[in-house]
Design an enzyme around this catalytic site. Structure first.
Site, PDB file in Angstrom:
ATOM      1  N   ASP A 158      11.179  -4.733   3.225  1.00 50.59           N
ATOM      2  CA  ASP A 158       9.978  -4.075   3.493  1.00 50.59           C
ATOM      3  C   ASP A 158      10.814  -2.271   4.196  1.00 50.59           C
ATOM      4  O   ASP A 158      11.749  -2.001   3.500  1.00 50.59           O
ATOM      5  CB  ASP A 158       9.966  -4.476   5.183  1.00 50.59           C
ATOM      6  CG  ASP A 158       9.722  -5.824   5.445  1.00 50.59           C
ATOM      7  OD1 ASP A 158       8.819  -6.233   3.995  1.00 50.59           O
ATOM      8  OD2 ASP A 158       9.079  -6.233   6.633  1.00 50.59           O
ATOM      9  N   ASP A 159       9.589  -1.324   4.016  1.00 47.14           N
ATOM     10  CA  ASP A 159       9.597  -0.023   4.014  1.00 47.14           C
ATOM     11  C   ASP A 159       9.922   0.629   2.632  1.00 47.14           C
ATOM     12  O   ASP A 159       9.435   1.898   3.435  1.00 47.14           O
ATOM     13  CB  ASP A 159      10.795  -0.293   4.925  1.00 47.14           C
ATOM     14  CG  ASP A 159      10.385  -0.607   6.815  1.00 47.14           C
ATOM     15  OD1 ASP A 159       9.808  -1.647   5.929  1.00 47.14           O
ATOM     16  OD2 ASP A 159      11.162  -0.586   7.414  1.00 47.14           O
ATOM     17  N   HIS A 209       2.454  -2.817   4.031  1.00 40.57           N
ATOM     18  CA  HIS A 209       2.721  -2.662   5.100  1.00 40.57           C
ATOM     19  C   HIS A 209       2.549  -1.709   5.518  1.00 40.57           C
ATOM     20  O   HIS A 209       3.130  -0.633   6.252  1.00 40.57           O
ATOM     21  CB  HIS A 209       4.301  -2.683   4.935  1.00 40.57           C
ATOM     22  CG  HIS A 209       5.640  -2.961   5.860  1.00 40.57           C
ATOM     23  ND1 HIS A 209       4.923  -4.164   6.720  1.00 40.57           N
ATOM     24  CD2 HIS A 209       6.629  -2.367   6.318  1.00 40.57           C
ATOM     25  CE1 HIS A 209       6.174  -4.062   7.694  1.00 40.57           C
ATOM     26  NE2 HIS A 209       6.800  -3.089   7.359  1.00 40.57           N
ATOM     27  N   HIS A 213       3.914   2.709   8.860  1.00 39.12           N
ATOM     28  CA  HIS A 213       4.431   2.004  10.049  1.00 39.12           C
ATOM     29  C   HIS A 213       4.861   1.844  11.427  1.00 39.12           C
ATOM     30  O   HIS A 213       5.533   2.108  12.608  1.00 39.12           O
ATOM     31  CB  HIS A 213       6.389   2.366   9.191  1.00 39.12           C
ATOM     32  CG  HIS A 213       6.959   0.925   9.133  1.00 39.12           C
ATOM     33  ND1 HIS A 213       7.482   0.747  10.967  1.00 39.12           N
ATOM     34  CD2 HIS A 213       7.206  -0.123   8.621  1.00 39.12           C
ATOM     35  CE1 HIS A 213       8.052  -0.814  10.696  1.00 39.12           C
ATOM     36  NE2 HIS A 213       7.846  -0.963   9.555  1.00 39.12           N
ATOM     37  N   HIS A 304      15.840  -5.492   3.363  1.00 39.58           N
ATOM     38  CA  HIS A 304      15.069  -3.628   3.740  1.00 39.58           C
ATOM     39  C   HIS A 304      15.524  -2.988   2.216  1.00 39.58           C
ATOM     40  O   HIS A 304      16.905  -2.972   2.332  1.00 39.58           O
ATOM     41  CB  HIS A 304      14.655  -3.051   5.204  1.00 39.58           C
ATOM     42  CG  HIS A 304      14.523  -3.483   6.154  1.00 39.58           C
ATOM     43  ND1 HIS A 304      15.238  -4.956   6.440  1.00 39.58           N
ATOM     44  CD2 HIS A 304      13.070  -3.667   6.746  1.00 39.58           C
ATOM     45  CE1 HIS A 304      14.525  -5.217   8.263  1.00 39.58           C
ATOM     46  NE2 HIS A 304      13.316  -4.490   7.578  1.00 39.58           N
TER      47      HIS A 304
END
Length: 342
Positions: A158-159, A209, A213, A304
Site C-alpha cells: 500500500d501507499d 488506494h 489517502h 507497505h
C-alpha cells in the site's frame, strides 16, 4: 514558535508558515508531488521550534515527516472551513488553526500514524458495517482472503509508489519470480510513473488506494467519488492500463454509509487478513515473525512500499517469501487469488 500548514491539491502541496502573531513569515511555497523530500528538508531547516499541521484527507506525509524528526499534528473537520470537492483546506488555514489553539489538535505518534487518538472511531465504523460487509463478501465484492482450501497466498503493498523502496521491492519480487498487488495512491502515481510501468511489465496487479489517502468517513459522497476517480485516472495514465477494478480503503476505514457509497462506485473492495503493522517500523524480525505466524492458505498479506521509511519492509521481504515457499505456498495476484477455481 512557528506553525506550518501543508495543503494538498491535484498538482501537489502548498506550505505556509506563520509566527506566534499569525502572520506569514514568508511567501507560501508549492511543491510538486515528486518533491516531498525537498519540502521536508525545507521544514527541517527552521531555526526556530516548528510544528507542522495536516488534515485527515492527507495520509501519505505524516510517516515520512515524523521519521525526519518533525512535530506533526492533525486538524479535524470540526476546526476547519468547508473543504473543496477535491483538495484540502488552505495551508494558511491549517497553520493559523495551530497558532490559535494547538491543544485542540491531535499530536501524531509515529507508532500510531495518522489516526492517532481516534482508533476507537475507526474500529466502531468497522463493527457497525459488519452486516453489509458480510453480504458483499458473499457476492465476491468484498475480499478479505481467498479460498482456504488452496495453497495460494497474495502479497500486497500500500501507499506507493515511493522511491527508493518500491524499486527495491520490485527487485526482490523479480529475483524470486513472485507476483504481488500494489495499491497505489494517485498523488504518488502521478509523480513516479516509472514504477507503475515496471509493475505492469513484471505482471503485478495494481489497485486503487485513493488520491491522497484520506479517512473515508470524513468525506462526502462526491468527495469520495472524486478521490477514487482521480486516482484511477492517474494510475491508468502512468501504467498504460485501464483504471483498476480493485479498491482498498485507507486504514480499512468505513461506516455503513461509506460502504453503501463504495458499492456504487467500485467493482471490488480488497482488504487483508495478515497485518504485521510494518508501517510502524517494529523491526525486521518482528515483521517476518508476524507474517509467518498469521499466514494461512488464501491469505492476503498487507505490507507497505510507501508512506514512510520502508527499509524494514524491504529487509523483511526475502525471509517472508522464503518462509512461505518452504510451506509450499504459491504466490498469486489478488485477481488470481479471488478467481473462481477451474
Amino acid at each position: 514558535m512557528l506553525f506550518s500548514g501543508i495543503a494538498w491539491s491535484g498538482t501537489g502541496y502548498e506550505v505556509t508558515v506563520v509566527g506566534d502573531d499569525g502572520r506569514q513569515t514568508e511567501a507560501s511555497l508549492r511543491f510538486e508531488p515528486g518533491r516531498t523530500d525537498e519540502m521536508i528538508s525545507y521544514l527541517r531547516s527552521s531555526t526556530e521550534p516548528l510544528v507542522t499541521v495536516i488534515e485527515s484527507t492527507n495520509g501519505i506525509l505524516d510517516g515520512r515527516m515524523m521519521a525526519a524528526g518533525l512535530d506533526v499534528y492533525r486538524a479535524d473537520p470540526g476546526l476547519l472551513p468547508e473543504r473543496p470537492l477535491f483538495g484540502s483546506v488552505s495551508a494558511t488555514d491549517l497553520a493559523r488553526i495551530a497558532q490559535q489553539d494547538l491543544s485542540a489538535l491531535a499530536r501524531l505518534v509515529r507508532t500510531r500514524g495518522t489516526q492517532t487518538g481516534r482508533e476507537s472511531d475507526l474500529a466502531a465504523g468497522m463493527v457497525a458495517s459488519t452486516a453489509q460487509v458480510t453480504a458483499l463478501s458473499a457476492t465476491g465484492r468484498w475480499l478479505e482472503h481467498g479460498e482456504r482450501d488452496r495453497p495460494q497466498i497474495a502479497i500486497t503493498f500500500d501507499d506507493g509508489p515511493l522511491p527508493p523502496y518500491t524499486g527495491q521491492i520490485l527487485d526482490i519480487l523479480e529475483r524470486y519470480g513472485v507476483p504481488a498487488t500494489f495499491f497505489c495512491v494517485g498523488m504518488n502515481a502521478s509523480a513516479h510513473t516509472d514504477e507503475l510501468v515496471r509493475m505492469r511489465e513484471q505482471g503485478h496487479g495494481i489497485g486503487n488506494h485513493t488520491w491522497s489517502h484520506p479517512f473515508l468517513p470524513e468525506l462526502s459522497q462526491p468527495q469520495l467519488v472524486e478521490q477514487i476517480e482521480r486516482a484511477g485516472e492517474a494510475i491508468a495514465k502512468a501504467s498504460g492500463t485501464a483504471p483498476p477494478t480493485l479498491f482498498r480503503p485507507p486504514y480499512g476505514s468505513r461506516t455503513p454509509e461509506v460502504v453503501g457509497w463504495l458499492t456504487e462506485c467500485v467493482p471490488k473492495v480488497a482488504l487483508w487478513d495478515v497485518e504485521p503493522d510494518d508501517w510502524s517500523m517494529p523491526g525486521t524480525e518482528i515483521i517476518v515473525r508476524d507474517v509467518l505466524d498469521q499466514a494461512r492458505q488464501g491469505s492476503i498479506i498487507l505490507l507497505h512500499d510507501g508512506g514512510g521509511d520502508r527499509s524494514q519492509t524491504v529487509a523483511a521481504l526475502p525471509p517472508i517469501i522464503e518462509g512461505l515457499l518452504a510451506r509450499d505456498y504459491r504466490f498469486v495476484t489478488l485477481d488470481e487469488l479471488t478467481a473462481a477455481p477451474v
